[in-house]
Design a protein around this motif. Structure first.
Motif, PDB file in Angstrom:
ATOM      1  N   SER A 189       0.837  -1.196   0.000  1.00 42.54           N
ATOM      2  CA  SER A 189       0.000   0.000   0.000  1.00 42.54           C
ATOM      3  C   SER A 189       0.874   1.248   0.000  1.00 42.54           C
ATOM      4  CB  SER A 189      -0.905  -0.006   1.235  1.00 42.54           C
ATOM      5  OG  SER A 189      -1.696  -1.171   1.274  1.00 42.54           O
ATOM      6  N   LEU A 190       1.929   1.224   0.796  1.00 41.32           N
ATOM      7  CA  LEU A 190       2.951   2.266   0.792  1.00 41.32           C
ATOM      8  C   LEU A 190       4.299   1.591   0.608  1.00 41.32           C
ATOM      9  CD1 LEU A 190       1.959   4.745   3.661  1.00 41.32           C
ATOM     10  CD2 LEU A 190       2.197   5.287   1.245  1.00 41.32           C
ATOM     11  N   ALA A 191       5.030   1.999  -0.420  1.00 42.23           N
ATOM     12  CA  ALA A 191       6.364   1.479  -0.706  1.00 42.23           C
ATOM     13  C   ALA A 191       7.353   2.645  -0.663  1.00 42.23           C
ATOM     14  CB  ALA A 191       6.388   0.807  -2.074  1.00 42.23           C
ATOM     15  N   PRO A 192       8.648   2.364  -0.545  1.00 43.77           N
ATOM     16  CA  PRO A 192       9.629   3.442  -0.556  1.00 43.77           C
ATOM     17  C   PRO A 192       9.454   4.365  -1.753  1.00 43.77           C
ATOM     18  CG  PRO A 192      10.675   1.413   0.116  1.00 43.77           C
ATOM     19  CD  PRO A 192       9.281   1.054  -0.284  1.00 43.77           C
ATOM     20  N   ALA A 193       9.551   5.682  -1.473  1.00 40.91           N
ATOM     21  CA  ALA A 193       9.233   6.675  -2.499  1.00 40.91           C
ATOM     22  C   ALA A 193      10.411   7.549  -2.895  1.00 40.91           C
ATOM     23  CB  ALA A 193       8.075   7.567  -2.025  1.00 40.91           C
ATOM     24  N   ASP A 194      11.486   7.570  -2.102  1.00 40.29           N
ATOM     25  CA  ASP A 194      12.663   8.345  -2.509  1.00 40.29           C
ATOM     26  C   ASP A 194      13.909   7.706  -1.912  1.00 40.29           C
ATOM     27  OD1 ASP A 194      12.923   9.177   0.133  1.00 40.29           O
ATOM     28  OD2 ASP A 194      12.929  11.313  -0.327  1.00 40.29           O
ATOM     29  N   ILE A 223      -7.203  12.854  12.482  1.00 38.97           N
ATOM     30  CA  ILE A 223      -7.554  14.233  12.813  1.00 38.97           C
ATOM     31  C   ILE A 223      -8.524  14.738  11.762  1.00 38.97           C
ATOM     32  CG2 ILE A 223      -6.734  16.605  13.117  1.00 38.97           C
ATOM     33  CD1 ILE A 223      -4.131  15.595  14.152  1.00 38.97           C
ATOM     34  N   ASP A 224      -9.725  15.119  12.186  1.00 37.33           N
ATOM     35  CA  ASP A 224     -10.737  15.694  11.295  1.00 37.33           C
ATOM     36  C   ASP A 224     -11.024  14.804  10.087  1.00 37.33           C
ATOM     37  OD1 ASP A 224     -10.876  17.920  12.980  1.00 37.33           O
ATOM     38  OD2 ASP A 224      -9.282  18.958  11.896  1.00 37.33           O
ATOM     39  N   GLY A 225     -11.149  13.508  10.329  1.00 36.41           N
ATOM     40  CA  GLY A 225     -11.511  12.587   9.266  1.00 36.41           C
ATOM     41  C   GLY A 225     -10.386  12.222   8.315  1.00 36.41           C
ATOM     42  N   GLU A 226      -9.172  12.688   8.596  1.00 34.88           N
ATOM     43  CA  GLU A 226      -8.003  12.356   7.777  1.00 34.88           C
ATOM     44  C   GLU A 226      -7.023  11.564   8.623  1.00 34.88           C
ATOM     45  OE1 GLU A 226      -5.744  14.766   4.381  1.00 34.88           O
ATOM     46  OE2 GLU A 226      -5.415  15.595   6.385  1.00 34.88           O
ATOM     47  N   PHE A 227      -6.309  10.646   7.982  1.00 38.79           N
ATOM     48  CA  PHE A 227      -5.403   9.771   8.706  1.00 38.79           C
ATOM     49  C   PHE A 227      -3.958  10.139   8.381  1.00 38.79           C
ATOM     50  CE2 PHE A 227      -9.362   7.521   7.905  1.00 38.79           C
ATOM     51  CZ  PHE A 227      -9.740   7.211   9.216  1.00 38.79           C
ATOM     52  N   LEU A 228      -3.217  10.514   9.411  1.00 33.74           N
ATOM     53  CA  LEU A 228      -1.811  10.873   9.290  1.00 33.74           C
ATOM     54  C   LEU A 228      -0.976   9.652   9.645  1.00 33.74           C
ATOM     55  CD1 LEU A 228      -1.989  14.258  11.249  1.00 33.74           C
ATOM     56  CD2 LEU A 228      -2.234  13.914   8.776  1.00 33.74           C
ATOM     57  N   ILE A 229      -0.039   9.299   8.781  1.00 27.37           N
ATOM     58  CA  ILE A 229       0.784   8.108   8.960  1.00 27.37           C
ATOM     59  C   ILE A 229       2.240   8.539   9.125  1.00 27.37           C
ATOM     60  CG2 ILE A 229       1.531   5.923   7.969  1.00 27.37           C
ATOM     61  CD1 ILE A 229      -1.075   6.177   6.169  1.00 27.37           C
ATOM     62  N   THR A 230       2.791   8.302  10.306  1.00 22.35           N
ATOM     63  CA  THR A 230       4.222   8.509  10.509  1.00 22.35           C
ATOM     64  C   THR A 230       4.908   7.146  10.451  1.00 22.35           C
ATOM     65  OG1 THR A 230       3.910   8.426  12.921  1.00 22.35           O
ATOM     66  CG2 THR A 230       3.976  10.598  11.886  1.00 22.35           C
ATOM     67  N   LEU A 252       6.235  11.256   6.684  1.00 19.83           N
ATOM     68  CA  LEU A 252       4.795  11.457   6.871  1.00 19.83           C
ATOM     69  C   LEU A 252       4.059  11.230   5.564  1.00 19.83           C
ATOM     70  CD1 LEU A 252       2.367  12.575   8.627  1.00 19.83           C
ATOM     71  CD2 LEU A 252       2.955  14.829   7.688  1.00 19.83           C
ATOM     72  N   ALA A 253       2.950  10.509   5.655  1.00 22.30           N
ATOM     73  CA  ALA A 253       1.999  10.388   4.547  1.00 22.30           C
ATOM     74  C   ALA A 253       0.606  10.584   5.130  1.00 22.30           C
ATOM     75  CB  ALA A 253       2.114   9.032   3.856  1.00 22.30           C
ATOM     76  N   ARG A 254      -0.361  10.852   4.254  1.00 22.48           N
ATOM     77  CA  ARG A 254      -1.733  10.991   4.740  1.00 22.48           C
ATOM     78  C   ARG A 254      -2.699  10.380   3.741  1.00 22.48           C
ATOM     79  NH1 ARG A 254      -2.946  17.036   5.878  1.00 22.48           N
ATOM     80  NH2 ARG A 254      -0.696  17.335   6.000  1.00 22.48           N
ATOM     81  N   THR A 255      -3.858   9.974   4.261  1.00 21.78           N
ATOM     82  CA  THR A 255      -4.881   9.359   3.419  1.00 21.78           C
ATOM     83  C   THR A 255      -6.244   9.607   4.055  1.00 21.78           C
ATOM     84  OG1 THR A 255      -5.597   7.298   2.368  1.00 21.78           O
ATOM     85  CG2 THR A 255      -4.735   7.121   4.597  1.00 21.78           C
ATOM     86  N   SER A 256      -7.269   9.515   3.253  1.00 22.79           N
ATOM     87  CA  SER A 256      -8.636   9.579   3.778  1.00 22.79           C
ATOM     88  C   SER A 256      -9.360   8.260   3.616  1.00 22.79           C
ATOM     89  CB  SER A 256      -9.421  10.691   3.071  1.00 22.79           C
ATOM     90  OG  SER A 256      -9.471  10.454   1.676  1.00 22.79           O
ATOM     91  N   ASP A 257      -8.774   7.318   2.832  1.00 25.73           N
ATOM     92  CA  ASP A 257      -9.478   6.076   2.524  1.00 25.73           C
ATOM     93  C   ASP A 257      -8.592   4.827   2.498  1.00 25.73           C
ATOM     94  OD1 ASP A 257      -7.994   6.550   0.253  1.00 25.73           O
ATOM     95  OD2 ASP A 257      -9.728   6.894  -1.058  1.00 25.73           O
ATOM     96  N   ALA A 305      -6.621   3.989   0.329  1.00 24.35           N
ATOM     97  CA  ALA A 305      -6.490   3.555  -1.066  1.00 24.35           C
ATOM     98  C   ALA A 305      -5.580   4.506  -1.832  1.00 24.35           C
ATOM     99  CB  ALA A 305      -7.857   3.476  -1.735  1.00 24.35           C
ATOM    100  N   ARG A 306      -5.697   5.793  -1.545  1.00 29.79           N
ATOM    101  CA  ARG A 306      -4.855   6.826  -2.161  1.00 29.79           C
ATOM    102  C   ARG A 306      -4.116   7.567  -1.050  1.00 29.79           C
ATOM    103  NH1 ARG A 306      -9.704   6.572  -4.366  1.00 29.79           N
ATOM    104  NH2 ARG A 306     -10.487   8.106  -2.871  1.00 29.79           N
ATOM    105  N   TYR A 307      -2.830   7.853  -1.297  1.00 30.87           N
ATOM    106  CA  TYR A 307      -1.976   8.431  -0.265  1.00 30.87           C
ATOM    107  C   TYR A 307      -1.287   9.684  -0.800  1.00 30.87           C
ATOM    108  CZ  TYR A 307      -2.624   3.846   1.859  1.00 30.87           C
ATOM    109  OH  TYR A 307      -3.168   2.698   2.377  1.00 30.87           O
ATOM    110  N   GLU A 308      -1.156  10.658   0.066  1.00 29.35           N
ATOM    111  CA  GLU A 308      -0.362  11.847  -0.228  1.00 29.35           C
ATOM    112  C   GLU A 308       0.928  11.756   0.575  1.00 29.35           C
ATOM    113  OE1 GLU A 308      -0.657  16.763   0.002  1.00 29.35           O
ATOM    114  OE2 GLU A 308      -2.300  15.501   0.775  1.00 29.35           O
ATOM    115  N   TRP A 309       2.048  11.734  -0.118  1.00 34.77           N
ATOM    116  CA  TRP A 309       3.352  11.532   0.512  1.00 34.77           C
ATOM    117  C   TRP A 309       4.015  12.875   0.774  1.00 34.77           C
ATOM    118  CZ3 TRP A 309       8.384  12.476  -1.425  1.00 34.77           C
ATOM    119  CH2 TRP A 309       9.434  11.869  -0.699  1.00 34.77           C
TER     120      TRP A 309
END
Length: 334
Positions: free
Chosen positions: A107-112, A127-134, A147-152, A154-158
């Motif tokens: 779901s999350l693989a090395p990105a850099d 926090i506020d319906g969003e999931f912060l991933i450390t 840090l990455a974040r997601t709401s579902d 399925a899709r992640y913001e890195w």
């Protein structure tokens, strides 16, 4: 758990962040893999090839005089640090918190390049319906926290690195305190100071300051050598509750609980004298790295019932049921 590539084998599924999304329990599990075929005369170091988008292998002869072997997880060659496995993060889902189905691909693989030796040990803060991933990011440059974040899930913001080497075991509090985000961190001193828990604050989750130590190892106790945050802190009554890990000089990892001032995440109100969880079962005592219980996630029910998810022996995900009021009592708050 199936490997991400046919030439790899899974050696561990452990240290999972946890959260409840509606009626579903979601784990983000660290999956450790290593080469399926290994030659006795060589030690191997898998790494993520970012250009190819796949895992490749470096090999070193065991007879090489520049090779420094450690435990089965790590080694050094000519001053450089290598891992014998490489990790990514994978989603597992359940309706009861006990029987999980796990995705077959990362779901999350090395990105850099700061993550090319793997990403590990996630914690999830809502926090506020969003999931912060450390999570820990490992490379030849050291161990950072990203840090990455997601709401579902399925899709992640890195967002990449938020704490420089060597800083790990970062948990973000699930609400702002005095108008700022707060996190417990674990910088590792080289010349002085045992690995201890610090506090950091931020206005935007990306830039952190106000660093200060808040909790340290205790001599001659179960957490005498190092401590670090485990689960994300949760509110219970008038305090924050933190289930943290500690280790002694023999690298035996246990879990304890600390109670934190609701308005000041740097003030410890109480702390358990004895572990609330320690390695006792066979699967905790024996494994890829035995004698370890390592909490990374929890789900808290409305009645104070806790499901705590922890890694056992760097190999499996386990769950233990706890009562929030009972562990607060163990910490000395009545």
């Amino acid at each position: 758990v199936v490997p991400s590539q046919p030439d790899l084998e899974v050696v561990g599924a452990f240290n999972a962040g946890a959260v409840q999304v509606g009626d579903e329990f979601v784990l983000l599990v660290r999956i450790a893999e290593r080469p399926l075929e290994r030659e006795a005369d060589f030690v191997q170091a898998p790494y993520w090839d970012l250009e190819q988008g796949s895992i490749r292998i470096r090999q070193f002869r065991r007879s090489d005089p520049d090779l420094e072997l450690g435990d089965e997880r790590v080694f050094r060659h000519r001053g450089c640090f290598y891992l014998t496995s490489v990790s990514h993060l994978r989603v597992a889902r359940s309706l009861d918190g006990r029987r999980f189905s796990i995705d077959e691909q990362p779901s999350l693989a090395p990105a850099d390049r700061l993550e090319c030796y793997g990403i590990e040990d996630p914690r999830i803060t809502e926090i506020d319906g969003e999931f912060l991933i450390t999570y820990k990011a490992v490379s030849r440059h050291g161990v950072t926290t990203a840090l990455a974040r997601t709401s579902d899930f399925a899709r992640y913001e890195w967002h990449g690195t938020i704490f420089c080497p060597e800083n790990l075991d970062v948990v973000i509090f699930p609400e702002k305190i005095d108008g700022q985000y707060a996190a417990w961190t674990r910088p590792v001193g080289v010349h002085q100071g045992a690995p201890a828990i610090w506090l950091a604050k931020s206005d935007d989750l990306l830039h952190w300051g106000g660093h200060r130590p808040v909790m340290a190892p205790r001599p001659e106790r179960w957490d005498s050598a190092r401590i670090g945050a485990g689960c994300v802190p949760f509110r219970f009554g008038d305090h924050w509750v933190e289930i943290y890990h500690g280790a002694d000089a023999s690298h035996r990892y246990c879990a304890g609980v600390a109670l934190i001032d609701a308005d000041d995440p740097a003030r410890i109100v109480a702390r358990s004298a004895q572990p609330i969880l320690e390695p006792e079962m066979d699967y905790e005592l024996e494994g890829f790295f035995g004698g370890v219980v390592f909490p990374c996630g929890h789900v808290l029910g409305r009645d104070g019932h806790l499901l705590v998810y922890y890694g056992a022996a760097d190999e499996t995900v386990c769950a233990v049921e706890m009562d929030a009021a009972a562990i607060c009592h163990r910490a000395g708050l009545r």
